[in-house]
Enzyme design. Structure first.
Site, short mmCIF file in Angstrom:
data_model
loop_
_atom_site.label_atom_id
_atom_site.label_comp_id
_atom_site.label_asym_id
_atom_site.label_seq_id
_atom_site.Cartn_x
_atom_site.Cartn_y
_atom_site.Cartn_z
N ASN A 143 -7.58 -3.73 3.85
CA ASN A 143 -6.91 -3.43 3.76
C ASN A 143 -6.60 -4.33 2.97
OD1 ASN A 143 -7.23 -5.82 5.01
ND2 ASN A 143 -5.67 -6.45 5.05
N ARG A 166 -11.34 -8.96 0.02
CA ARG A 166 -10.61 -8.36 -0.45
C ARG A 166 -11.10 -7.61 -2.02
NH1 ARG A 166 -6.62 -9.76 2.69
NH2 ARG A 166 -6.51 -11.34 3.81
N HIS A 175 -5.75 -15.74 1.46
CA HIS A 175 -5.06 -16.37 0.11
C HIS A 175 -5.04 -17.29 -0.13
CE1 HIS A 175 -3.17 -12.90 2.08
NE2 HIS A 175 -3.48 -13.14 3.85
N ASP A 227 -12.45 -12.92 10.88
CA ASP A 227 -11.08 -12.02 10.57
C ASP A 227 -10.69 -13.48 9.65
OD1 ASP A 227 -8.80 -10.46 10.41
OD2 ASP A 227 -7.64 -11.35 11.99
N HIS A 257 -15.71 -8.91 11.17
CA HIS A 257 -14.12 -8.94 11.01
C HIS A 257 -14.34 -9.82 9.35
CE1 HIS A 257 -10.09 -8.01 12.33
NE2 HIS A 257 -9.75 -8.58 11.38
ZN ZN Z 1 -6.27 -7.80 12.29
ZN ZN Z 2 -7.94 -9.00 10.10
#
Ligand code: ZN
Ligand code: ZN
Length: 446
Positions: free
Chosen positions: A95, A65, A314, A310, A61
């Site tokens: 994403n 980017r 940023h 995860d 996970h």
């Molecule tokens: Zn998530």
């Molecule tokens: Zn995530």
């Protein structure tokens, strides 16, 4: 015959136990494991001086980017962070900008990654708008699909149960895992609007909006949809006692689902979050203490399959905002996950076997990564070399990641990755990157 590399004097986790051994490595694979005297001649020989050697660890996970979000992290900085943290393989979340949810986007992403990566990288895809694209994306090599339930990211309408069922059916037929971020969008948005109207814009309000029931509700909904078709659902970052209980009850029935936990949900409580501030803001958020206890019980009892970071970097300024609702959620984790877990080994809460299972064997099994997860002859020569006694303070300002902050900054940890080999090549040594960009490999689903 002379091989590429011999590693001698290793204390390695081979065949479920720690053994003193040497490795012969050729063309990226482990050719032989055995006594030093039985090793073939080699171009290069490295003495590992009795350090601990684990199968190259896998983080399932990771948000690497790049592309439109390269200011947060790019393929080089993200995979440099991985090797520095002892991680040899990462799975990249979709994403992105553009979102990975088409053959074209996936192809472009692979092409850009190829020249920059330092580790093995596999790619998730979001579900596309048209179901007919699902098979094409898998054929192009996506290792899994991701379903983000907290808001609309991919092409598949997350509010439409029958659309989810149809998409899941295709993934199930192709035996591709579906990783789910389980937070129920409608309850979440409703609570968020209520707090915004009441001008409640602090961490407290954020925690209330992302309540325990928001996670459990989403988990239940997904399980209801998949009940009949047997799709392989993998629940990302389980954070609550309730959410985990729903998953465990389903697992007890023999349903083939899996789940993961992150170090921040395991090690930080909401009291600490309030002290650290929005820098530690994540989704799902960091929870009250009893949830941490439930997650550790889940690991102890084998219900939690995987530990993943995860890693969601940023820019620092994005972690601060006037209202909590505008703060970008996510923390970097590639460089802290293994040291934090090794610290738990030194404290007696985890064993080396647990680390290997949670961070190598199970990830390889769940995401069907061939020849990975084990130190075995014929397997990829991915190795994580660890100094288990090395004590140091985490210093986020020294991260290889572009995100130079961490909720674990200044924590003292015990246990450090000191060398990472990827496909037989030494990529990281004592915090330094010693290989060229592009040394890593793209993993395509076979
Ligand atoms: Zn998530
Ligand atoms: Zn995530």
């Amino acid at each position: 015959m002379s091989v590429d590399l011999v590693l001698c004097n290793a204390k390695a986790y081979v065949g479920k136990k720690l053994v003193d051994c040497s490795f012969a490595i050729n063309e990226g694979k482990i050719l032989k494991i055995g006594k030093e005297a039985n090793m073939p001649k080699a171009e290069t020989k490295i003495d590992l001086k009795n350090l601990l050697v684990l199968p190259g660890l896998i983080d399932v996970h990771v948000h690497l980017r790049d592309e439109g979000k390269a200011y947060k992290e790019d393929f080089y900085s993200g995979t440099a962070a991985a090797v520095a943290g002892g991680i040899a393989t990462v799975l990249d979340m979709p994403n992105n900008n553009p979102v990975t949810m088409s053959v074209e986007a996936l192809k472009n992403r692979m092409k850009k990654a190829e020249k920059k990566i330092l580790v093995n990288v596999g790619f998730y895809s979001e579900f596309p708008k048209k179901n007919s694209e699902i098979e094409k994306i898998v054929t192009e090599g996506a290792v899994a699909f991701k379903l983000f339930m907290a808001e609309q990211v991919g092409g598949l309408n997350i509010d439409d149960d029958s659309a989810l069922l149809e998409a899941f059916k295709i993934a199930a037929e192709m035996k591709v895992p579906i990783a789910v971020h389980a937070e129920d969008r409608s309850s979440l948005k409703e609570a968020e609007h209520k707090f915004k109207r009441a001008n409640c814009n602090d961490i407290h309000a954020f925690l209330k909006a992302h309540s325990e029931s928001v996670e459990a509700k989403a988990v239940k909904r997904i399980l209801n949809i998949t009940k009949q078709i047997g799709a392989h659902i993998h629940f990302c970052h389980v954070s609550t006692e309730d959410g985990l209980k729903v998953i465990v009850d389903e697992k007890k029935k023999g349903t083939p689902i899996t789940c993961e936990a992150t170090p921040h949900h395991l090690l930080i409580s909401s009291d600490e979050l309030k002290q650290i501030g929005t820098l530690a803001l994540t989704m799902p958020p960091i929870r009250e203490k009893h949830h941490l206890t439930a997650l550790w019980d889940g690991i102890k009892n084998g219900w939690i399959d995987i530990i993943a970071s995860d890693h969601a970097p940023h820019a620092l300024e994005e972690k601060k905002a006037k209202t909590v609702w505008d703060v970008k959620v996510g923390v970097p984790g590639l460089e802290t996950t293994l040291p934090l877990m090794l610290t738990e080994v030194n404290r007696g809460r985890l064993s080396i076997a647990d680390i290997v299972s949670l961070m190598a064997e199970k990830p390889a099994e769940v995401f069907k990564l061939p020849n990975k997860g084990y130190l075995k002859e014929g397997y990829s020569a991915d190795l994580t070399v660890i100094d288990l006694n090395k004590k140091y303070r985490i210093d986020a300002s020294k991260f290889h990641s572009k995100a130079k902050y961490s909720p674990f900054d200044k924590w003292t940890v015990e246990g450090k990755p000191v060398k990472t080999f990827v496909n037989g090549q030494l990529i990281m040594e004592d915090e330094e990157i010693v290989a060229k960009p592009g040394s890593g490999q793209i993993i395509r689903r076979e």
